[in-house]
Design a protein around this motif. Sequence first.
Motif, short mmCIF file in Angstrom:
data_model
loop_
_atom_site.label_atom_id
_atom_site.label_comp_id
_atom_site.label_asym_id
_atom_site.label_seq_id
_atom_site.Cartn_x
_atom_site.Cartn_y
_atom_site.Cartn_z
N ASP A 174 27.27 60.25 -29.24
CA ASP A 174 27.39 59.42 -28.05
C ASP A 174 27.23 57.97 -28.49
O ASP A 174 26.79 57.68 -29.62
CB ASP A 174 26.34 59.78 -27.00
N VAL A 175 27.53 57.05 -27.60
CA VAL A 175 27.55 55.64 -27.98
C VAL A 175 26.16 55.14 -28.35
O VAL A 175 26.02 54.28 -29.23
CB VAL A 175 28.17 54.79 -26.84
N GLY A 176 25.11 55.68 -27.73
CA GLY A 176 23.76 55.27 -28.09
C GLY A 176 23.41 55.54 -29.53
O GLY A 176 22.59 54.82 -30.13
N HIS A 177 24.03 56.57 -30.11
CA HIS A 177 23.76 56.88 -31.51
C HIS A 177 24.28 55.78 -32.44
O HIS A 177 23.74 55.58 -33.53
CB HIS A 177 24.39 58.22 -31.87
N LEU A 178 25.33 55.08 -32.02
CA LEU A 178 25.82 53.95 -32.81
C LEU A 178 24.78 52.83 -32.84
O LEU A 178 24.55 52.20 -33.88
CB LEU A 178 27.14 53.44 -32.24
N TYR A 179 24.15 52.60 -31.71
CA TYR A 179 23.10 51.58 -31.67
C TYR A 179 21.88 52.01 -32.49
O TYR A 179 21.21 51.17 -33.10
CB TYR A 179 22.72 51.27 -30.22
N ASN A 180 21.58 53.31 -32.47
CA ASN A 180 20.50 53.81 -33.33
C ASN A 180 20.80 53.52 -34.80
O ASN A 180 19.91 53.11 -35.56
CB ASN A 180 20.32 55.32 -33.14
N LEU A 181 22.04 53.77 -35.19
CA LEU A 181 22.44 53.52 -36.58
C LEU A 181 22.33 52.05 -36.92
O LEU A 181 21.84 51.68 -38.00
CB LEU A 181 23.86 54.03 -36.81
N LYS A 182 22.78 51.18 -36.03
CA LYS A 182 22.68 49.74 -36.28
C LYS A 182 21.23 49.32 -36.44
O LYS A 182 20.88 48.55 -37.35
CB LYS A 182 23.32 48.97 -35.13
N PHE A 183 20.34 49.85 -35.60
CA PHE A 183 18.91 49.55 -35.72
C PHE A 183 18.39 49.97 -37.09
O PHE A 183 17.67 49.22 -37.75
CB PHE A 183 18.16 50.27 -34.60
N CYS A 184 18.77 51.17 -37.53
CA CYS A 184 18.31 51.67 -38.82
C CYS A 184 18.88 50.86 -39.98
O CYS A 184 18.19 50.65 -40.99
CB CYS A 184 18.67 53.15 -38.97
N MET A 185 20.11 50.42 -39.86
CA MET A 185 20.68 49.55 -40.90
C MET A 185 19.94 48.23 -40.96
O MET A 185 19.67 47.70 -42.05
CB MET A 185 22.17 49.33 -40.64
N ASP A 186 19.58 47.67 -39.81
CA ASP A 186 18.84 46.41 -39.79
C ASP A 186 17.47 46.56 -40.45
O ASP A 186 16.93 45.59 -40.99
CB ASP A 186 18.67 45.92 -38.35
N LEU A 187 16.92 47.78 -40.41
CA LEU A 187 15.64 48.06 -41.08
C LEU A 187 15.82 48.26 -42.58
O LEU A 187 14.84 48.34 -43.32
CB LEU A 187 14.99 49.31 -40.49
#
Length: 310
Positions: A174-187
């Motif tokens: 789902d689209v929220g999972h893309l935002y989860n991935l972006k958050f993890c990349m930023d970390l």
Amino acid sequence: MAKKNKTIITCAVTGAIHTPTMSDALPYTYDDIATQAVAAAEAGASILHLHARNPKDGSPSVDTEDFQAFLPRVKQATDAVVNISTGGSLTLSIQDRIKPAKTFSPEMCSMNMGSMNFAFHPLAGRFKEWKFDWEKDYVESSEGNIFRNTFRDIREAAETLAPHDIKFEHECYDVGHLYNLKFCMDLGLFKAPVFIQFIFGILGGIGPEVDNLVFMKRTADRLFGDDYRWSVLGAGGAQMPLAATASQMGGNVRVGLEDSLFIQRGKLAENNAQQVAKIRHIVEELGAEVATPDEAREILGLKGGDRVNF
């Protein structure tokens, strides 16, 4: 003239959703998993996404012994990239689920990017008799499943597997999972370019409409720019239509009996290779070229088959 991108075909050979009663073609013995994986590679799959099963009754397994029984055979017989699932059970802990990847250090492994309802219980109503005792309850009980993939789980998997230089197939339902991935990349948990598998048609995730594919792709473009590669998995009847659409949009594709048991509406596939051959024909007829395993390695920045532990 601009160089045209090659289309990577992933084949998900057996998975952990479908059960032996649902199709005689679903591989679950060591021999059948290895044979069908190799045949899928020969048909044009450059990546083999692999789960293990108990060879006696076909139930999903994350036991390393069950992987050990077929992984070396696949590697010996084909140059395809091996991608080991870390989602092989909807009920086990992340520590149990990542153990096969930690043990065998493959070039790739899957990484689910969020917790979700993950259900397939409606399938239970299609069958009156079952080959094995575990199947009916397994399918029916999925109505109560929460597939856990918390930020802590994702971080633990990423940090544990980091020394193995494994490229993740980031499964986004789902689209929220893309935002989860972006958050993890930023970390700093994942390095660009990441490989995203857009997944459509799982009950609990985003639906299998082309509008949703366009929306997911547009969102990923905004979040990741040029720092990602992508593929599409359409579950069930959405498999071939969405794969064909993705290939025309410049994406990669995933097929296999994990995602759909059918080759066309109302007709069960004979094996994984039949699905691979069909999508390869579609992709090539529409003017794209299919990537070889080494081309897939270059596109995704993989470590190479000589650095795995099987």
